[in-house]
Scaffold this motif. Sequence first.
Motif, PDB file in Angstrom:
ATOM      1  N   SER A  21       0.829  -1.210   0.000  1.00 14.47           N
ATOM      2  CA  SER A  21       0.000   0.000   0.000  1.00 14.47           C
ATOM      3  C   SER A  21       0.860   1.254   0.000  1.00 14.47           C
ATOM      4  O   SER A  21       0.525   2.246  -0.659  1.00 14.47           O
ATOM      5  CB  SER A  21      -0.927   0.016   1.225  1.00 14.47           C
ATOM      6  OG  SER A  21      -1.823  -1.065   1.181  1.00 14.47           O
ATOM      7  N   VAL A  22       1.966   1.206   0.715  1.00 14.89           N
ATOM      8  CA  VAL A  22       2.903   2.334   0.701  1.00 14.89           C
ATOM      9  C   VAL A  22       3.395   2.565  -0.726  1.00 14.89           C
ATOM     10  O   VAL A  22       3.440   3.698  -1.212  1.00 14.89           O
ATOM     11  CB  VAL A  22       4.080   2.078   1.676  1.00 14.89           C
ATOM     12  CG1 VAL A  22       5.214   3.073   1.447  1.00 14.89           C
ATOM     13  CG2 VAL A  22       3.603   2.141   3.125  1.00 14.89           C
ATOM     14  N   CYS A  23       3.732   1.477  -1.411  1.00 13.75           N
ATOM     15  CA  CYS A  23       4.188   1.590  -2.805  1.00 13.75           C
ATOM     16  C   CYS A  23       3.077   2.118  -3.706  1.00 13.75           C
ATOM     17  O   CYS A  23       3.336   2.916  -4.614  1.00 13.75           O
ATOM     18  CB  CYS A  23       4.685   0.241  -3.320  1.00 13.75           C
ATOM     19  SG  CYS A  23       6.186  -0.312  -2.499  1.00 13.75           S
ATOM     20  N   VAL A 151       0.499   7.091   3.732  1.00  7.89           N
ATOM     21  CA  VAL A 151       1.901   7.151   4.175  1.00  7.89           C
ATOM     22  C   VAL A 151       2.831   7.136   2.968  1.00  7.89           C
ATOM     23  O   VAL A 151       3.778   7.916   2.885  1.00  7.89           O
ATOM     24  CB  VAL A 151       2.220   5.982   5.137  1.00  7.89           C
ATOM     25  CG1 VAL A 151       3.718   5.826   5.349  1.00  7.89           C
ATOM     26  CG2 VAL A 151       1.508   6.173   6.465  1.00  7.89           C
ATOM     27  N   GLY A 152       2.566   6.243   2.011  1.00  8.70           N
ATOM     28  CA  GLY A 152       3.397   6.160   0.814  1.00  8.70           C
ATOM     29  C   GLY A 152       3.361   7.429  -0.003  1.00  8.70           C
ATOM     30  O   GLY A 152       4.381   7.869  -0.530  1.00  8.70           O
ATOM     31  N   ASN A 153       2.189   8.017  -0.088  1.00  5.02           N
ATOM     32  CA  ASN A 153       2.049   9.241  -0.872  1.00  5.02           C
ATOM     33  C   ASN A 153       2.777  10.413  -0.213  1.00  5.02           C
ATOM     34  O   ASN A 153       3.334  11.254  -0.893  1.00  5.02           O
ATOM     35  CB  ASN A 153       0.562   9.567  -1.062  1.00  5.02           C
ATOM     36  CG  ASN A 153       0.339  10.648  -2.078  1.00  5.02           C
ATOM     37  OD1 ASN A 153       0.055  11.784  -1.727  1.00  5.02           O
ATOM     38  ND2 ASN A 153       0.483  10.293  -3.349  1.00  5.02           N
ATOM     39  N   VAL A 154       2.796  10.432   1.102  1.00  5.41           N
ATOM     40  CA  VAL A 154       3.427  11.536   1.822  1.00  5.41           C
ATOM     41  C   VAL A 154       4.925  11.292   2.060  1.00  5.41           C
ATOM     42  O   VAL A 154       5.748  12.161   1.826  1.00  5.41           O
ATOM     43  CB  VAL A 154       2.706  11.784   3.170  1.00  5.41           C
ATOM     44  CG1 VAL A 154       3.444  12.813   4.010  1.00  5.41           C
ATOM     45  CG2 VAL A 154       1.274  12.214   2.939  1.00  5.41           C
ATOM     46  N   PHE A 155       5.275  10.081   2.508  1.00  2.00           N
ATOM     47  CA  PHE A 155       6.651   9.819   2.949  1.00  2.00           C
ATOM     48  C   PHE A 155       7.471   8.957   2.009  1.00  2.00           C
ATOM     49  O   PHE A 155       8.664   8.778   2.229  1.00  2.00           O
ATOM     50  CB  PHE A 155       6.642   9.128   4.319  1.00  2.00           C
ATOM     51  CG  PHE A 155       6.066   9.968   5.406  1.00  2.00           C
ATOM     52  CD1 PHE A 155       6.760  11.053   5.918  1.00  2.00           C
ATOM     53  CD2 PHE A 155       4.819   9.682   5.919  1.00  2.00           C
ATOM     54  CE1 PHE A 155       6.228  11.825   6.928  1.00  2.00           C
ATOM     55  CE2 PHE A 155       4.270  10.451   6.941  1.00  2.00           C
ATOM     56  CZ  PHE A 155       4.976  11.525   7.439  1.00  2.00           C
ATOM     57  N   ARG A 158       9.986   4.979   2.852  1.00  2.00           N
ATOM     58  CA  ARG A 158      10.812   4.996   4.057  1.00  2.00           C
ATOM     59  C   ARG A 158      10.419   3.916   5.070  1.00  2.00           C
ATOM     60  O   ARG A 158      11.276   3.326   5.721  1.00  2.00           O
ATOM     61  CB  ARG A 158      10.727   6.359   4.713  1.00  2.00           C
ATOM     62  CG  ARG A 158      11.565   6.459   5.969  1.00  2.00           C
ATOM     63  CD  ARG A 158      11.183   7.657   6.784  1.00  2.00           C
ATOM     64  NE  ARG A 158      11.834   8.849   6.305  1.00  2.00           N
ATOM     65  CZ  ARG A 158      11.410  10.077   6.585  1.00  2.00           C
ATOM     66  NH1 ARG A 158      10.324  10.262   7.264  1.00  2.00           N
ATOM     67  NH2 ARG A 158      12.061  11.124   6.162  1.00  2.00           N
ATOM     68  N   TYR A 159       9.128   3.618   5.233  1.00  2.00           N
ATOM     69  CA  TYR A 159       8.667   2.692   6.268  1.00  2.00           C
ATOM     70  C   TYR A 159       8.369   1.287   5.762  1.00  2.00           C
ATOM     71  O   TYR A 159       8.015   0.419   6.537  1.00  2.00           O
ATOM     72  CB  TYR A 159       7.422   3.263   6.957  1.00  2.00           C
ATOM     73  CG  TYR A 159       7.702   4.587   7.618  1.00  2.00           C
ATOM     74  CD1 TYR A 159       8.496   4.646   8.748  1.00  2.00           C
ATOM     75  CD2 TYR A 159       7.207   5.761   7.094  1.00  2.00           C
ATOM     76  CE1 TYR A 159       8.787   5.858   9.352  1.00  2.00           C
ATOM     77  CE2 TYR A 159       7.482   6.979   7.692  1.00  2.00           C
ATOM     78  CZ  TYR A 159       8.270   7.022   8.821  1.00  2.00           C
ATOM     79  OH  TYR A 159       8.555   8.216   9.410  1.00  2.00           O
ATOM     80  N   LYS A 160       8.519   1.057   4.470  1.00  2.00           N
ATOM     81  CA  LYS A 160       8.159  -0.232   3.881  1.00  2.00           C
ATOM     82  C   LYS A 160       8.962  -1.385   4.479  1.00  2.00           C
ATOM     83  O   LYS A 160       8.398  -2.370   4.945  1.00  2.00           O
ATOM     84  CB  LYS A 160       8.348  -0.182   2.366  1.00  2.00           C
ATOM     85  CG  LYS A 160       8.056  -1.471   1.673  1.00  2.00           C
ATOM     86  CD  LYS A 160       8.400  -1.348   0.198  1.00  2.00           C
ATOM     87  CE  LYS A 160       8.434  -2.675  -0.461  1.00  2.00           C
ATOM     88  NZ  LYS A 160       9.463  -3.556   0.017  1.00  2.00           N
ATOM     89  N   SER A 161      10.275  -1.289   4.493  1.00  2.00           N
ATOM     90  CA  SER A 161      11.081  -2.412   4.979  1.00  2.00           C
ATOM     91  C   SER A 161      10.919  -2.586   6.487  1.00  2.00           C
ATOM     92  O   SER A 161      10.931  -3.713   6.988  1.00  2.00           O
ATOM     93  CB  SER A 161      12.547  -2.238   4.602  1.00  2.00           C
ATOM     94  OG  SER A 161      13.099  -1.110   5.223  1.00  2.00           O
ATOM     95  N   ARG A 162      10.726  -1.509   7.222  1.00  2.00           N
ATOM     96  CA  ARG A 162      10.496  -1.625   8.665  1.00  2.00           C
ATOM     97  C   ARG A 162       9.191  -2.353   8.952  1.00  2.00           C
ATOM     98  O   ARG A 162       9.107  -3.133   9.900  1.00  2.00           O
ATOM     99  CB  ARG A 162      10.483  -0.245   9.309  1.00  2.00           C
ATOM    100  CG  ARG A 162      11.836   0.394   9.361  1.00  2.00           C
ATOM    101  CD  ARG A 162      11.783   1.694  10.135  1.00  2.00           C
ATOM    102  NE  ARG A 162      13.069   2.364  10.053  1.00  2.00           N
ATOM    103  CZ  ARG A 162      13.227   3.638   9.795  1.00  2.00           C
ATOM    104  NH1 ARG A 162      12.176   4.404   9.603  1.00  2.00           N
ATOM    105  NH2 ARG A 162      14.420   4.169   9.744  1.00  2.00           N
TER     106      ARG A 162
END
Length: 187
Positions: A21-23, A151-155, A158-162
Amino acid sequence: MSLLELFVIAVGLSMDAFAVSVCKGLSVRALRPHHAVITGLWFGGFQALMPLLGYLLGVRFQALITNVDHWIAFVLLCLIGGNMVRESRGDEEESVSDSFAPAAMLPLAIATSIDALAVGVTFAFLQVDIVPAVCFIGVTTFVLSAAGVKVGNVFGTRYKSRAELFGGIVLILMGCKILLEHLGIWG
């Protein structure tokens, strides 16, 4: 299985969907609320459907493997979790289409919910009340996936792998807890 344990599993299972979803959010130039809803419905729906199917399979074979069910649950959760941890360490960039059409979303929904099928099999051995459990998993995934698009659209990624690392560790720990409980070492 307690509500807290179910919540932990639901969050762990949702991390793959969150990462994708971030992607998806990263790929969209003009994010609209319906993008988050569509993503949440696809991922949440499949995260609810797959454990139900796994549960139905597990119930069919439960009598044959009752003596080793705790080992099966342990191995499946550790394999799924280990794979998520391994993927979190990968440096390859994932490219995800900016399309929210069924042809683009269906393969992603299936791919992110395969691990939930295996967890559903373990639910059959653990005597989980399946309908509330799959609804809870589906809703949790819906919320995290919808948030992941934003989150993906804004950041960015960065948080995908975490997220993948966290989800993998959670599933491994749940597998260990199930095994230790059965062996009488925990609780």
